[in-house]
Enzyme design. Sequence first.
Site, PDB file in Angstrom:
ATOM      1  N   GLY A 168      17.144  -8.329  24.037  1.00 45.20           N
ATOM      2  CA  GLY A 168      16.505  -9.526  23.513  1.00 45.20           C
ATOM      3  C   GLY A 168      17.419 -10.738  23.482  1.00 45.20           C
ATOM      4  O   GLY A 168      17.058 -11.819  23.946  1.00 45.20           O
ATOM      5  N   ARG A 203       3.960 -13.908  26.146  1.00 45.57           N
ATOM      6  CA  ARG A 203       3.496 -12.520  26.261  1.00 45.57           C
ATOM      7  C   ARG A 203       2.040 -12.464  26.715  1.00 45.57           C
ATOM      8  O   ARG A 203       1.645 -11.514  27.383  1.00 45.57           O
ATOM      9  CB  ARG A 203       3.663 -11.793  24.932  1.00 45.57           C
ATOM     10  CG  ARG A 203       5.124 -11.557  24.637  1.00 45.57           C
ATOM     11  CD  ARG A 203       5.331 -10.594  23.520  1.00 45.57           C
ATOM     12  NE  ARG A 203       6.719 -10.161  23.517  1.00 45.57           N
ATOM     13  CZ  ARG A 203       7.347  -9.723  22.447  1.00 45.57           C
ATOM     14  NH1 ARG A 203       6.723  -9.640  21.295  1.00 45.57           N
ATOM     15  NH2 ARG A 203       8.601  -9.342  22.526  1.00 45.57           N
ATOM     16  N   LYS A 213      27.453  -4.733  17.934  1.00 41.60           N
ATOM     17  CA  LYS A 213      27.988  -3.433  17.541  1.00 41.60           C
ATOM     18  C   LYS A 213      28.087  -2.463  18.705  1.00 41.60           C
ATOM     19  O   LYS A 213      27.241  -2.443  19.584  1.00 41.60           O
ATOM     20  CB  LYS A 213      27.075  -2.820  16.480  1.00 41.60           C
ATOM     21  CG  LYS A 213      27.142  -3.547  15.159  1.00 41.60           C
ATOM     22  CD  LYS A 213      26.917  -2.573  14.031  1.00 41.60           C
ATOM     23  CE  LYS A 213      25.634  -2.868  13.293  1.00 41.60           C
ATOM     24  NZ  LYS A 213      25.024  -1.727  12.674  1.00 41.60           N
ATOM     25  N   GLY A 272      14.210  -3.205  22.886  1.00 42.91           N
ATOM     26  CA  GLY A 272      14.448  -1.793  22.579  1.00 42.91           C
ATOM     27  C   GLY A 272      14.075  -0.886  23.739  1.00 42.91           C
ATOM     28  O   GLY A 272      14.794   0.065  24.061  1.00 42.91           O
TER      29      GLY A 272
HETATM   30  P1  ADP Z   1      20.956  -7.770  22.915  1.00 42.90           P
HETATM   31  O1  ADP Z   1      19.836  -8.208  22.022  1.00 42.90           O
HETATM   32  O2  ADP Z   1      21.047  -8.571  24.166  1.00 42.90           O
HETATM   33  O3  ADP Z   1      20.910  -6.278  23.173  1.00 42.90           O
HETATM   34  P2  ADP Z   1      22.777  -7.536  20.676  1.00 42.90           P
HETATM   35  O4  ADP Z   1      21.628  -7.633  19.727  1.00 42.90           O
HETATM   36  O5  ADP Z   1      23.460  -6.234  20.783  1.00 42.90           O
HETATM   37  O6  ADP Z   1      22.333  -8.054  22.137  1.00 42.90           O
HETATM   38  O7  ADP Z   1      23.901  -8.563  20.257  1.00 42.90           O
HETATM   39  C1  ADP Z   1      23.690  -9.936  20.139  1.00 42.90           C
HETATM   40  C2  ADP Z   1      24.483 -10.504  19.005  1.00 42.90           C
HETATM   41  O8  ADP Z   1      25.867 -10.197  19.130  1.00 42.90           O
HETATM   42  C3  ADP Z   1      24.377 -12.017  18.966  1.00 42.90           C
HETATM   43  O9  ADP Z   1      23.706 -12.390  17.791  1.00 42.90           O
HETATM   44  C4  ADP Z   1      25.823 -12.471  18.961  1.00 42.90           C
HETATM   45  O10 ADP Z   1      26.051 -13.554  18.075  1.00 42.90           O
HETATM   46  C5  ADP Z   1      26.569 -11.243  18.507  1.00 42.90           C
HETATM   47  N1  ADP Z   1      27.974 -11.288  18.913  1.00 42.90           N
HETATM   48  C6  ADP Z   1      28.474 -11.403  20.161  1.00 42.90           C
HETATM   49  N2  ADP Z   1      29.812 -11.487  20.140  1.00 42.90           N
HETATM   50  C7  ADP Z   1      30.197 -11.445  18.841  1.00 42.90           C
HETATM   51  C8  ADP Z   1      31.444 -11.506  18.157  1.00 42.90           C
HETATM   52  N3  ADP Z   1      32.572 -11.627  18.834  1.00 42.90           N
HETATM   53  N4  ADP Z   1      31.432 -11.428  16.823  1.00 42.90           N
HETATM   54  C9  ADP Z   1      30.270 -11.305  16.151  1.00 42.90           C
HETATM   55  N5  ADP Z   1      29.058 -11.230  16.719  1.00 42.90           N
HETATM   56  C10 ADP Z   1      29.005 -11.307  18.059  1.00 42.90           C
HETATM   57 MG    MG Z   2      19.558  -8.095  19.856  1.00 43.53          MG
END
Ligand code: ADP
Ligand code: MG
Length: 394
Positions: free
Chosen positions: A351, A35, A198, A374
Amino acid sequence: MKKTVRDVEVRGKRALVRCDFNVPMQDGKITDDIRITSALPTIKYLIDHGAKVILMSHMGRPKGEAKMEYTLKPVAERLEELLGQAVSFISVPEVVNQQIVDAAGALKEGQVMLLENVRFRKEETKNEAGFAKELAQLGEIFVNDAFGTAHRAHCSTAGVADYLPAVSGFLIEKEVKFLGDALENPQRPFVAIMGGAKVGDKIPVIENLLKKVDTLIIGGGMSYTFFKAMGLEIGTSILDEDSIGLAGELIKKAESAGVKLVLPVDVVCAKEFDNNSEKKVCDRENIPSDMMGMDIGPKSVQLISDELAKAKTVVWNGPAGVFEMPNFAEGTKKIAEALANSQATTIIGGGDSAAAVEQFGFADKMTHISTGGGASLEFLEGKALPGIAVLEEK
Ligand code: ADP
Ligand code: MG
């Protein structure tokens, strides 16, 4: 188009610059300075063009108190090494006082000072005018280069712009260019891949993208909520119970908008949420009642790769599986690889998605990896980010 540091005269002016120096620390040492190095182009530009540079940032969550474990002193020291010049740092609990005002006033062209952690003041995150004014009096122009906090209206990210002309630094310029062009002016076919844990968190993003994309690919943990909405059994897979209805609506919305919706057709199932758990590949219609989906299967990888091969613009947010566990990382890795080999404009937001691309060694093959988790999500939702909204238009 927003004005950048290139669009204003900075020579001889005190430039108050909001950076994102929220670096990871361990035992008082910086463990990753990306950063800080990312902020250097804007800082060097200002130095080279004769500005008097006053840097500010937050670090961690000191919650409005001068907790010294969150001091920016290590950042000042690292900056001195990277810039090869002195960075004056006066740590005062109130961030701004007469001593700081005098020091800012005494800066010569090309000199740099760093303020103490702006979140030592409780007014910062409430965007109270008093503290915004205290900060603003130090500068003659405000430069925002902290994309990671641009979705927050705080004194140092937005409030100061009530009192100073405001422009962006190069980091925000780049984010706005890539994320903005993808949303407003994409080369088509425009494909979005959404994944992660989610659905609930990302419904607004999916809704906005449905208005823009040609193809929407859903993977990762959120697929199971969609499967449930389609009447499939999902065993013990992660389910966002409250969002089943919304997932059903999104399926209908995609259809009426003429967007091709691609969901996984097979998944890698496991008995337990554990890397060493027994696993097997099943079609989505046959997920055993005592197993959970942890990754997309090989047929899905093929299906998604075929879609990606046709794309001219791809936005990816959210991993396709539990990529932190090597046995369930394959789907995410294959998507990253497909993007790395693609001629399309590839944009990674979020992230964990950025971390995945980094981990698999494809980071330098992507067109743009957004630095703000975010903030990039809110951008993709189509929201105006306060720290960008306050910048002057060209
Ligand atoms: P980002 O940070 O890229 O926006 P998220 O925070 O929404 O992504 O999601 C990332 C998380 O989702 C990871 O920790 C990953 O392990 C989890 N994940 C992905 N697929 C599954 C699954 N099938 N079951 C449980 N967790 C999952
Ligand atoms: Mg995330």
